[in-house]
Design a protein around this motif. Sequence first.
Motif, PDB file in Angstrom:
ATOM      1  N   LEU A 119       0.645  -1.285   0.232  1.00 47.66           N
ATOM      2  CA  LEU A 119       0.018   0.031   0.072  1.00 47.66           C
ATOM      3  C   LEU A 119       0.672   1.379  -0.267  1.00 47.66           C
ATOM      4  CD1 LEU A 119      -2.426   1.551   0.470  1.00 47.66           C
ATOM      5  CD2 LEU A 119      -2.499   0.749   2.772  1.00 47.66           C
ATOM      6  N   VAL A 120       1.017   1.857  -1.099  1.00 49.25           N
ATOM      7  CA  VAL A 120       2.154   3.413  -1.004  1.00 49.25           C
ATOM      8  C   VAL A 120       0.426   4.458  -1.414  1.00 49.25           C
ATOM      9  CG1 VAL A 120       3.607   1.962  -2.268  1.00 49.25           C
ATOM     10  CG2 VAL A 120       1.638   3.034  -3.354  1.00 49.25           C
ATOM     11  N   GLY A 121       1.794   5.694  -0.748  1.00 52.04           N
ATOM     12  CA  GLY A 121       0.847   7.158  -0.393  1.00 52.04           C
ATOM     13  C   GLY A 121       1.448   8.307  -0.268  1.00 52.04           C
ATOM     14  N   ASP A 122       1.492   9.216  -0.016  1.00 52.08           N
ATOM     15  CA  ASP A 122       2.429   9.830   0.577  1.00 52.08           C
ATOM     16  C   ASP A 122       1.893  10.175   1.522  1.00 52.08           C
ATOM     17  OD1 ASP A 122       2.829  11.127  -1.920  1.00 52.08           O
ATOM     18  OD2 ASP A 122       2.063  12.692  -1.860  1.00 52.08           O
ATOM     19  N   ASN A 123       2.475  10.924   2.247  1.00 52.79           N
ATOM     20  CA  ASN A 123       2.292  10.879   3.975  1.00 52.79           C
ATOM     21  C   ASN A 123       0.670  11.879   4.108  1.00 52.79           C
ATOM     22  OD1 ASN A 123       5.416  12.260   4.732  1.00 52.79           O
ATOM     23  ND2 ASN A 123       4.585  10.608   5.562  1.00 52.79           N
ATOM     24  N   GLY A 124      -0.214  11.674   5.060  1.00 57.42           N
ATOM     25  CA  GLY A 124      -1.491  11.947   5.658  1.00 57.42           C
ATOM     26  C   GLY A 124      -1.997  11.924   4.245  1.00 57.42           C
ATOM     27  N   ALA A 125      -1.712   9.935   3.957  1.00 55.09           N
ATOM     28  CA  ALA A 125      -2.829   9.832   2.339  1.00 55.09           C
ATOM     29  C   ALA A 125      -3.681   9.319   2.990  1.00 55.09           C
ATOM     30  CB  ALA A 125      -2.002   8.813   1.445  1.00 55.09           C
ATOM     31  N   GLY A 126      -3.918   8.577   4.449  1.00 59.16           N
ATOM     32  CA  GLY A 126      -4.773   7.766   5.133  1.00 59.16           C
ATOM     33  C   GLY A 126      -4.411   6.231   5.085  1.00 59.16           C
ATOM     34  N   LYS A 127      -3.320   5.955   4.966  1.00 58.67           N
ATOM     35  CA  LYS A 127      -2.340   4.538   4.611  1.00 58.67           C
ATOM     36  C   LYS A 127      -3.179   3.978   6.225  1.00 58.67           C
ATOM     37  CE  LYS A 127       1.466   5.563   3.609  1.00 58.67           C
ATOM     38  NZ  LYS A 127       1.685   6.992   3.935  1.00 58.67           N
ATOM     39  N   THR A 128      -2.158   4.760   7.573  1.00 60.71           N
ATOM     40  CA  THR A 128      -2.682   4.246   8.654  1.00 60.71           C
ATOM     41  C   THR A 128      -4.164   4.126   9.139  1.00 60.71           C
ATOM     42  OG1 THR A 128      -0.682   5.620   9.066  1.00 60.71           O
ATOM     43  CG2 THR A 128      -2.329   4.521  10.876  1.00 60.71           C
ATOM     44  N   THR A 129      -4.491   4.701   8.488  1.00 54.24           N
ATOM     45  CA  THR A 129      -6.328   4.725   9.079  1.00 54.24           C
ATOM     46  C   THR A 129      -6.908   3.650   8.477  1.00 54.24           C
ATOM     47  OG1 THR A 129      -6.437   7.471   9.006  1.00 54.24           O
ATOM     48  CG2 THR A 129      -8.564   5.993   8.825  1.00 54.24           C
ATOM     49  N   LEU A 130      -7.067   3.322   7.253  1.00 54.02           N
ATOM     50  CA  LEU A 130      -7.297   2.239   6.702  1.00 54.02           C
ATOM     51  C   LEU A 130      -6.896   0.722   7.042  1.00 54.02           C
ATOM     52  CD1 LEU A 130      -8.595   1.313   3.667  1.00 54.02           C
ATOM     53  CD2 LEU A 130      -6.271   0.822   2.558  1.00 54.02           C
TER      54      LEU A 130
ATOM     55  N   GLN B  31      -1.970   2.096  -4.926  1.00 55.84           N
ATOM     56  CA  GLN B  31      -2.079   3.447  -4.017  1.00 55.84           C
ATOM     57  C   GLN B  31      -3.618   3.982  -3.289  1.00 55.84           C
ATOM     58  OE1 GLN B  31      -1.039   6.463  -7.365  1.00 55.84           O
ATOM     59  NE2 GLN B  31       0.816   6.613  -6.116  1.00 55.84           N
ATOM     60  N   LEU B  32      -3.433   4.198  -2.195  1.00 46.73           N
ATOM     61  CA  LEU B  32      -3.786   5.797  -1.634  1.00 46.73           C
ATOM     62  C   LEU B  32      -3.916   6.611  -1.845  1.00 46.73           C
ATOM     63  CD1 LEU B  32      -7.020   5.568   0.217  1.00 46.73           C
ATOM     64  CD2 LEU B  32      -4.935   5.790   1.920  1.00 46.73           C
ATOM     65  N   ARG B  33      -4.707   8.027  -2.668  1.00 46.87           N
ATOM     66  CA  ARG B  33      -4.382   8.967  -3.393  1.00 46.87           C
ATOM     67  C   ARG B  33      -6.019   9.686  -3.152  1.00 46.87           C
ATOM     68  NH1 ARG B  33      -1.679   9.839  -8.458  1.00 46.87           N
ATOM     69  NH2 ARG B  33      -0.964  12.797  -8.443  1.00 46.87           N
ATOM     70  N   ARG B  34      -5.791  11.071  -2.620  1.00 46.19           N
ATOM     71  CA  ARG B  34      -6.510  11.904  -2.638  1.00 46.19           C
ATOM     72  C   ARG B  34      -8.282  11.216  -1.827  1.00 46.19           C
ATOM     73  NH1 ARG B  34      -5.684  13.921  -7.880  1.00 46.19           N
ATOM     74  NH2 ARG B  34      -4.115  15.772  -7.217  1.00 46.19           N
ATOM     75  N   GLY B  35      -7.946  10.372  -1.359  1.00 53.36           N
ATOM     76  CA  GLY B  35      -9.182   9.500  -0.903  1.00 53.36           C
ATOM     77  C   GLY B  35      -9.285   8.201  -1.784  1.00 53.36           C
ATOM     78  N   ARG B  36      -8.881   8.293  -2.153  1.00 52.17           N
ATOM     79  CA  ARG B  36      -9.534   7.021  -3.500  1.00 52.17           C
ATOM     80  C   ARG B  36      -7.915   6.233  -3.654  1.00 52.17           C
ATOM     81  NH1 ARG B  36     -14.392   7.058  -5.325  1.00 52.17           N
ATOM     82  NH2 ARG B  36     -14.924   9.214  -5.011  1.00 52.17           N
TER      83      ARG B  36
END
Lengths: 235, 235
Positions: free
Chosen positions: B36-47, B205-210
């Motif tokens: 699972l990739v994504g920028d800082n604050g993208a929501g990875k931990t939350t997911l 990839q998690l990006r802008r909620g998607r």
Amino acid sequence: MGNLSDALIEALKLLLTGDDATWTIIGISFRVSTLAILSAIPPALLTAFLLAHFRFPGRKLLISIFSALMSVPAVVVGLTLFVLLSRHGPLGDWRMLFTQTAMVMGQFLLSFPILVSMALAAFQSVDQRAWETARTLGADPMQAFFTLLHEVRFGLMTALLAGFGRIIAEVGASMMLGGNILNYTRNIPTAIALETSKGNFAQGIALGIVLVLLAFVLNAFLHALSHRNTPQEAV
Amino acid sequence: MSRFRYAFQGITHRYRTRTVISEARITVRDGQFTLLVGDNGAGKTTLLKIMAGLQRPLKAEVLIGEVQRDWRQWRKRLMEDFMYLHQQPYLFDGSVERNLRYTLRVNPQSCHTLEQAIEWADLGSIIDQPAKNLSGGEKQRVAIARAFLRDPKVILLDEPTANLDQASKRRMLELLEKLKGGGMGIVIASHDPDLFLSLQDERLQLRRGRLTNLQPREKIEGVDWINHRRRSPGG
Ligand SMILES: Nc1ncnc2c1ncn2[C@@H]1O[C@H](COP(=O)(O)OP(=O)(O)OP(=O)(O)O)[C@@H](O)[C@H]1O
Ligand SMILES: [Mg+2]
């Protein structure tokens, strides 16, 4: 000054020779306060835990109420219970006024807010990850609760000592609810008040020495605990 | 080795007014490695926390076996089957051994022993150390040893290599490879994507909620990771 040094020597004699009357009073004090603190601990820990872990309406208000209750004078707590327990009060049928049970109730109420507030601070100091880790490792909520207790045990010990320190030395509630009956509800603080007013300094001083020593011991424990409490982990 | 499949659908989460995850779908299978990739604050931990049952989403559905239910109805099952590993692992007060024993105590059905875990994650030299004083890499190893003992269906790792040196990263990779070989489902949030090329089956990839599936042909910086995977043994 001769009087005072005589009284002091007499006081030490009372303590060291195991004077029955004096040690009975000390025993009553410890018995009542220990019972009070032991019965206050489980509900106080649970309350603190709920306040630390759940967001609900009125939570902030409850926290500030407990915090304010910490500094309500013991006489006021005594007065309130007295009114409830007196012959014509709502709980008058319990016939509990001027018993050790009434004293335990008074001291329970006195220690409860201290235990809740300080245990809450302890629970809030522990990382959110501690709870999550316990749960995701497979602990059920009860097991996770005890895991948290273990993680914050030094903070909880501090709360316990502070609560005990307050009730072992308070005179107001014990006097009103116990009635200062010899060999039954006469504890250290009420005995000091009485003996001193009668001019019998020796026993007053002997009991005073016990309280001062206890204060030193409790403080030494608190000090030691506050050192164990400092986080070793910088995250 | 048991076969399983967990399909999450419509995962949506909002902090105040900010939507961090919107209608995400993700499927986890036995022995499947998902990056699972994504920028800082993208929501990875939350997911990951939502999948582990640790954090309540605004909305989510989960299909387990043939049964599709609301996240809330599956929560208990998710907590049983999934395990979440924090980016900074939280180890309980006490020795490394105590941390491992704790895991066994809350998982009495575990098919592994303390000795196996020590050997598996090479913890022999630090087993008696106070867990709070370990280095970041050592903590990660203890955390993954706990996962080995817990033996969940799926582990969710939050940036497990963030603080590791090269040697520790390789070691972590070996441990994950063994877990995958044993049939565990693995989801990893990482800013270190190339490290896992040999293991990964899927990259999201998690990006802008998607949450989007990066197609195999969307190569990262010229590395064809599908072919890379084919070449690696056992992947
Ligand atoms: N408890 C919270 N309350 C409010 N906002 C939060 C909370 N937790 C996270 N956020 C916000 O939600 C967004 C996603 O956070 P999250 O930790 O899931 O991101 P992440 O992808 O794990 O980032 P990183 O790569 O830095 O670990 C961030 O903007 C963060 O500020
Ligand atoms: Mg994160």
